[in-house]
Write a protein that holds these residues in place. Structure first.
Motif, mmCIF file in Angstrom:
data_model
loop_
_atom_site.group_PDB
_atom_site.id
_atom_site.type_symbol
_atom_site.label_atom_id
_atom_site.label_comp_id
_atom_site.label_asym_id
_atom_site.label_seq_id
_atom_site.Cartn_x
_atom_site.Cartn_y
_atom_site.Cartn_z
ATOM 1 N N LEU A 220 -80.074 -8.656 -38.671
ATOM 2 C CA LEU A 220 -79.612 -7.810 -38.507
ATOM 3 C C LEU A 220 -77.951 -8.763 -38.044
ATOM 4 N N ARG A 221 -78.546 -10.803 -38.693
ATOM 5 C CA ARG A 221 -77.404 -11.407 -38.053
ATOM 6 C C ARG A 221 -76.016 -11.210 -38.747
ATOM 7 N N ALA B 188 -85.110 -9.597 -39.139
ATOM 8 C CA ALA B 188 -84.111 -10.220 -37.949
ATOM 9 C C ALA B 188 -83.692 -10.882 -38.293
ATOM 10 N N LEU C 27 -91.413 -16.079 -30.045
ATOM 11 C CA LEU C 27 -90.802 -13.978 -30.285
ATOM 12 C C LEU C 27 -92.047 -13.595 -30.723
ATOM 13 N N ILE D 31 -81.892 -4.658 -29.487
ATOM 14 C CA ILE D 31 -81.700 -4.849 -30.387
ATOM 15 C C ILE D 31 -82.655 -3.434 -30.976
ATOM 16 N N LYS E 21 -84.618 -28.554 -36.038
ATOM 17 C CA LYS E 21 -82.494 -28.376 -36.934
ATOM 18 C C LYS E 21 -82.824 -29.042 -37.931
ATOM 19 N N ALA E 22 -82.734 -30.526 -38.082
ATOM 20 C CA ALA E 22 -82.968 -30.980 -39.277
ATOM 21 C C ALA E 22 -84.560 -31.737 -40.323
ATOM 22 N N ILE F 48 -84.836 -20.813 -40.931
ATOM 23 C CA ILE F 48 -85.797 -20.893 -39.968
ATOM 24 C C ILE F 48 -86.142 -21.846 -40.433
ATOM 25 N N VAL G 54 -89.167 -11.874 -39.170
ATOM 26 C CA VAL G 54 -87.963 -12.846 -38.691
ATOM 27 C C VAL G 54 -87.568 -12.771 -39.997
ATOM 28 N N PRO H 157 -73.532 -13.099 -29.275
ATOM 29 C CA PRO H 157 -75.426 -12.330 -30.142
ATOM 30 C C PRO H 157 -76.352 -12.799 -29.965
ATOM 31 N N PHE H 158 -76.832 -11.976 -29.976
ATOM 32 C CA PHE H 158 -78.838 -11.738 -29.754
ATOM 33 C C PHE H 158 -79.063 -13.216 -29.181
ATOM 34 N N GLU I 106 -79.461 -18.562 -43.664
ATOM 35 C CA GLU I 106 -80.074 -18.996 -42.925
ATOM 36 C C GLU I 106 -81.514 -18.949 -42.659
ATOM 37 N N ARG J 285 -89.133 -6.746 -25.935
ATOM 38 C CA ARG J 285 -88.191 -5.365 -27.517
ATOM 39 C C ARG J 285 -87.634 -4.151 -26.869
ATOM 40 N N THR K 184 -85.879 -34.482 -33.805
ATOM 41 C CA THR K 184 -84.551 -35.595 -34.742
ATOM 42 C C THR K 184 -83.321 -35.808 -33.535
ATOM 43 N N SER L 113 -81.319 -34.021 -33.391
ATOM 44 C CA SER L 113 -79.958 -32.760 -33.404
ATOM 45 C C SER L 113 -80.918 -32.419 -32.954
ATOM 46 N N ASP L 114 -82.180 -32.250 -32.900
ATOM 47 C CA ASP L 114 -82.988 -31.528 -31.966
ATOM 48 C C ASP L 114 -82.788 -31.969 -30.049
ATOM 49 N N LEU M 207 -83.676 -13.244 -32.250
ATOM 50 C CA LEU M 207 -83.819 -12.681 -34.059
ATOM 51 C C LEU M 207 -85.164 -13.226 -34.429
ATOM 52 N N THR M 208 -85.241 -14.733 -33.753
ATOM 53 C CA THR M 208 -86.203 -16.180 -34.202
ATOM 54 C C THR M 208 -86.751 -16.548 -33.272
ATOM 55 N N ASP N 135 -73.287 -10.181 -36.898
ATOM 56 C CA ASP N 135 -72.475 -10.914 -36.241
ATOM 57 C C ASP N 135 -70.598 -10.791 -37.248
#
Lengths: 785, 284
Positions: B273-274, B270, A772, A785, B185-186, B181, B267, A448-449, B179, A780, A711, A713-714, A648-649, B277
């Motif tokens: 909206l999550r 937005a 975005l 959505i 990610k870290a 943003i 956002v 979703p999204f 959440e 959009r 990082t 994680s990215d 969304l983001t 889920d």
């Protein structure tokens, strides 16, 4: 003091498990152990007794006449040794590679915020900081140039009044075929303008060094550099010294990526050492200073028109490039020239009109950065290729395959591609990979999204210096008096692993394991001139020289052993780890014994190699030729990014990445993969997050909390496949691998985002905010959505 | 050179604070040292709270949990009682900084720094946390939203320290969501964040709701308007979109180096909206 030995030591690896050094084996990097255990001594690790700390007063203003420097309060700070200005420099006070336009210490005006105004020498860091804060510069502000297109307009403020071309550092123009006129013959034309940002090298080790003046007048500089032999000449000229009295010692840099391709701390350290009363001097920029004063990847503005026949045959390319080189040449003209040469990607395009400008501005200095101009234009051409594929209704891989250069074809600048060329193999391997074959399934299973897209890009990267500047190396190999093999590396290993590869090459030829090998890192007094660590050339050029030196030494050893054993000739002898063996009898003589039968002059073998250059005259100006066009050796690659965008983001997440590269034969698969992975990580940062915020010449992001590098994680799971096409001129068939991988990520990600959303973001990095905004203003209302 | 005191008892602490009233008080130092290096702060001396056992760890006091101010984020997110009762806080603290920051940084530090982007703050707001302030003569408890006054400003007088936070254990939320943003990610500062706790009925109707946003105003933003728009409704995109319209008045995002105000505004809505889920049966 002077009896202390600050040389790059002879590194031996006998304490590690000895390993065979066969070509093609994943021999663990021989520098790894010392680096991960913290034993390796970097330039930033040099101290010494009675040390003087040197630091720089920076301009802090982007463009201003320097009317005076008041350091009367600064010299009163306890612990201050000296404050030096341009008046203390007896040489040219100018640095640079092609055009020497950068002052060591400003004498007339500041041209960017990072310009060095005064050099302070202090007993300790605290006094140094205090004194630097107390120096007052009397500036008369000037209007600035902060945009490359604006800089070319009439009436723009001039960065260098003495430059005959105004703010134009270099203009390059190349026309092939019927140039722009060919647009009339196209069935389809796509047009776009791309903007790519400045990128920071962001090495772990900021610019650092250490220097001392010996009693005999010799100036020794230990520094984090890619260019020890060029540094020696630059430092000498700027300071008015005999270059033979300047010694540059280059330990492993803690990362460089082009940011240490040229002088950073060297001349300042030299100047400081000339005025420190014989005391050793240390300089180590902090992160903020590194951001403000160091070079960046050129920000670029690129206008593209690409035309094709209805069947997808590329026919016409029109490109205008504006590269923001900041206030100094550094290597800006060369970067622009590589951009022009690669503007059409690795494709056959018979008609092209390519124009580019490297423009002086008062922004941070544009300079060398992995990819070196190719990264920018690859981002542009690979996106217009996708736009064209879409317009033609063609599969993007097929469009690329249809136009891919093969050996003997001409590139977009009209250069005949004579080197090995695995581009077609790269593209075909990519198209057979599951990430491509199953792309539709993967895309349709987004949560979703989320929207998913898969994008590809192809690239080539020229290596070496081009047709004029000699691309040479001199290798030296020694049989030491205790029977070890010592390799003198003339090219810096800034982390790529070429020092280790050099041992693998020499060890392989001389039949030795790692335990029998020793290494000497670059040092202008001990190793031989071998050019810069840059341009994907290190192992290609130095490796070729090293093969010659190692073969010479091998023959000498075998011959001497054959004579000793009264064998019929060296063909009966073989080098085995630590010894030479007489094959017919099995008798052996250890190298430490055999060496006693050598005179010192015989123990060393040297060999010179100069890289081949393009033979064809493609009709470009001598100036553009000097700046490196055309190249003759190219690496190739194709890559794929599987990207998930959050509706969304706007955040784009790279879920998987595939790189297929042709860098010739791979000498060490582990080191090869490290280069590919690192290039991709750096390319993904460029694609998604690394955004140098510059406001009227001032950098607002001077640290890693605001300048966002990826990082762990990215960075996604990476599949990397080597298409090993043998390159006849390369050492064991190799070509360069240092840069190719960094070119693909931005266009592949941008193409994937376009695939996911149906909209294209033309400005990098593709931050969530930009995506975005584009999404919101475009699609959009149609979305779910 | 600066003097650093590491008191081991509260008695020692009060004595040090009396002797050196201009000290900067810290625990992990992950915010303070950055500011000192930048030159934003130049305290005469430092007092570190990390060795005070009273400020360490999570205590179960019957209906309430007390989390000591010097409890690191990495300890907080593995504490059984916190995992059981305060899931939204665990989610928020798990994405704060990076592993090294979570090992050093503390919940007390995150509160006292009072950054609008502080990751634990929206979670603490929706859980109606109360902070405990101690001084040499006693202690007091105040709601977190009264303690945090503005960006970087808290209601803490000289000689007072933040001792910890009190949270009710059985709050009845069956949906906990956080959440953030960030630009990566870290190790990323929140551009915008949202904590939400909801009590949904078996049929998916919203019985109660508490929501809070970070980085879109001077302090954490809550909105009764949004909450009321959800209560009594079945979770759906329509309901969440409609609730988002109530947010416009509540938030006042700024433009800064990380993002523009418009993006933050977009956002913030937005992210609501999550929550859909969960209505779709996605488990988190």
């Amino acid at each position: 003091m002077n009896d202390q030995n600050f040389d790059n030591k002879n590194t031996s690896f006998s304490y590690l498990e000895s390993r065979p050094l066969h070509i093609g084996a994943s021999v663990p990097r021989l520098d790894a152990y010392e680096k991960v255990t913290g034993k390796e001594k970097y330039a930033a690790d040099y101290y010494g007794e009675n040390l003087v700390w040197a630091g720089v007063k920076r301009a802090g203003v982007p463009h201003a006449v320097l009317r005076g420097i008041d350091f009367s309060s600064a010299v009163k700070v306890p612990g201050i040794v000296r404050v030096l200005t341009h008046e203390d420099i007896t040489g040219s006070n100018r640095q640079g590679v092609i055009r020497k336009d950068q002052p060591v210490l400003v004498n007339d005006k500041a041209r960017h915020c990072g310009d060095a105004i005064a050099l302070v020498l202090a007993d300790n860091k605290e006094s140094l900081k205090e004194a630097l804060d107390l120096i007052v510069c009397d500036f008369e502000p000037l209007p600035g140039v902060f945009d490359s297109e604006q800089g070319l307009r009439n009436g723009a403020a001039l960065v260098h009044e003495d430059n005959a071309d105004g703010n134009r550092l270099l203009k390059g123009e190349i026309k092939t075929g019927s140039g722009s006129d060919a647009y009339k013959e196209c069935d389809v034309i796509v047009e776009a303008c791309f903007q790519t940002q400045s990128q920071e090298h962001a090495y772990l080790e900021t610019e650092a060094g250490w220097a001392r003046l010996l009693a005999n007048g010799k100036l020794e500089i230990v520094c984090s550099t890619q260019t020890p032999f060029r540094d020696r000449m630059e430092v000498a000229e700027a300071l008015g010294l005999d270059p033979t009295l300047v010694r540059i010692i280059a330990p492993y840099p803690g990362g460089a990526f082009g940011g240490k391709d040229g002088v950073t701390v060297q001349t300042l350290l030299g100047l400081a050492a000339l005025h420190s009363g014989g005391r050793p001097v240390k300089m180590w920029w902090n992160r903020e200073e590194s951001f403000v004063s160091g070079t960046k990847r050129h920000a670029a503005l690129m206008y593209y028109q690409l035309g094709a026949k209805a069947d997808g045959t590329l026919h016409f390319l029109d490109v205008r490039l504006y590269f923001d080189t900041g206030p100094y040449d550094h290597l800006g003209g060369v970067v622009l020239t590589l951009a022009l040469e690669h503007a059409g990607g690795p494709y056959r395009i018979p008609n092209a009109q390519l124009t580019g400008w490297a423009v002086y501005t008062n922004n941070p200095i544009g300079g060398a950065f992995r990819g070196f101009g190719v990264t920018q234009v690859t981002a542009a051409v690979e996106q217009v290729m996708d736009m064209l594929a879409q317009k033609l209704g063609m599969d993007p891989v097929k469009l690329r395959l249809k136009n891919a250069t093969k050996r003997g074809d001409r590139s977009c600048v009209g250069k005949t591609m004579v080197c090995s060329n695995g581009l077609v193999e790269c593209l075909e391997t990519l198209s057979k990979h599951d990430l491509w074959k199953q792309a539709d399934d993967w895309k349709s299973s987004a949560g979703p999204f989320k929207r998913r897209g898969v994008g590809i890009a192809a690239a080539m990267q020229g290596s070496g210096y081009g047709p004029v500047v000699p691309d040479y190396a001199n290798a030296k190999v020694e049989l030491t008096s205790d029977g070890k093999i010592r390799v003198y590396c003339g090219v810096v290993d800034m982390g790529q692993g070429n020092a280790s590869t050099n041992l693998q090459i020499a060890g392989s030829i001389l039949g030795q394991e790692s335990g029998q090998m020793e290494l000497v890192l670059p040092d202008t007094d001990r190793t031989l001139p071998s050019g810069s660590a840059s341009a994907s050339r290190c192992t290609y050029t130095f490796g070729n020289a090293l093969i010659g030196a190692a073969e010479t030494l091998k023959q000498r050893i075998l011959q001497r052993a054959a004579d000793l054993f009264m064998a019929s000739g060296p063909h009966e002898m073989a080098l085995i780890p630590g010894s030479v063996r007489h094959l017919p009898t099995g008798r052996e003589v250890p190298l430490f014994r055999l060496v006693k039968f050598f005179q010192d002059s015989e123990r060393i073998a040297v060999h010179h190699f100069r890289a081949p250059v393009a033979a064809d005259n493609i009709g470009v100006s001598p100036e553009i030729k000097l700046h490196g066009l055309p190249h003759t050796l190219f690496s190739f690659g194709a890559c794929l990014a599987a990207v998930e965008v959050d509706e969304l983001t706007g955040a784009a997440e790279v879920k998987r990445f595939l790189a297929v590269s042709d860098c010739g034969k791979v000498l060490n698969p582990q080191i090869y993969q490290q280069q590919i992975h690192g290039g991709i990580a750096q390319g993904l940062g460029y694609a998604l997050s690394e955004k140098l915020e510059v406001e009227k010449g001032r950098i607002l992001t001077t640290g890693f909390s605001t300048y966002i590098i990826p990082t762990a994680s990215d960075v996604p799971e990476i599949d990397s496949i080597a298409v090993e096409i043998y390159e006849p001129t390369g050492p064991f068939g190799l070509k360069g691998v240092g840069e190719i991988a960094t070119n693909g990520p931005l266009p592949a990600v941008a193409n994937a985002v376009a695939d996911a959303l149906g909209i294209r973001v033309f400005e990098s990095p593709l931050t969530a905010e930009r995506i975005l905004e584009a999404f919101a203003s475009n699609g959009r209302q149609e979305s779910s959505i | 050179m600066r003097q650093v005191s590491l008191p081991r008892t509260l008695g020692e602490l009060w004595a040090v604070l009396q002797r050196q009233p201009h000290s900067a008080v810290y625990a992990g130092g992950t915010d303070l040292f950055v500011k000192i290096r930048d030159g934003q702060l130049n305290p005469e001396s430092l007092v570190c709270l990390e060795r005070l056992t009273e400020l360490q760890g999570v205590q179960d006091n019957g209906d309430e949990l007390f989390i000591g101010a010097a409890t690191t984020h990495s300890k907080l997110i593995v504490a059984e009682s916190v995992r059981e009762h305060l899931r939204v806080l665990v989610k928020a603290a798990s994405v704060l900084g990076s592993p090294p920051i979570r090992h050093m940084g503390t919940i007390g530090g995150n509160i006292v720094t009072a950054s609008p982007a502080g990751d634990t703050l929206p979670a603490l707001y929706v859980l109606s946390a109360e902070v405990e302030i101690r001084h040499c003569e006693g202690s007091k408890r105040i709601p977190i939203n009264e303690f945090i006054i503005g960006p970087g400003t808290v209601d803490l007088a000289k000689g007072e320290i933040l001792a910890g936070v009190w949270l009710r254990k059985h709050q009845g939320w069956n949906l906990s969501h956080y959440e953030k943003i960030g630009r990566r990610k870290a190790q990323a500062c929140a551009i915008a964040s949202m904590a939400a706790v909801l009590e949904l009925t078996e049929t998916g109707k919203v019985k109660r709701a508490r929501l809070a946003w970070g980085s879109v105003g001077p302090t954490v933003i809550t909105s009764e308007g949004v909450e009321n728009a959800l209560i009594g409704e079945q979770l759906s995109l329509e309901v969440l979109k409609n609730a988002g319209t109530m947010l416009d008045k509540a938030i006042s995002p700024i433009y800064d180096i990380r993002a523009g105000a418009d993006y933050r505004r977009m956002v913030s809505k937005a992210m609501l909206l999550r929550l859909n889920d969960y209505a779709c049966g996605t488990t988190y």
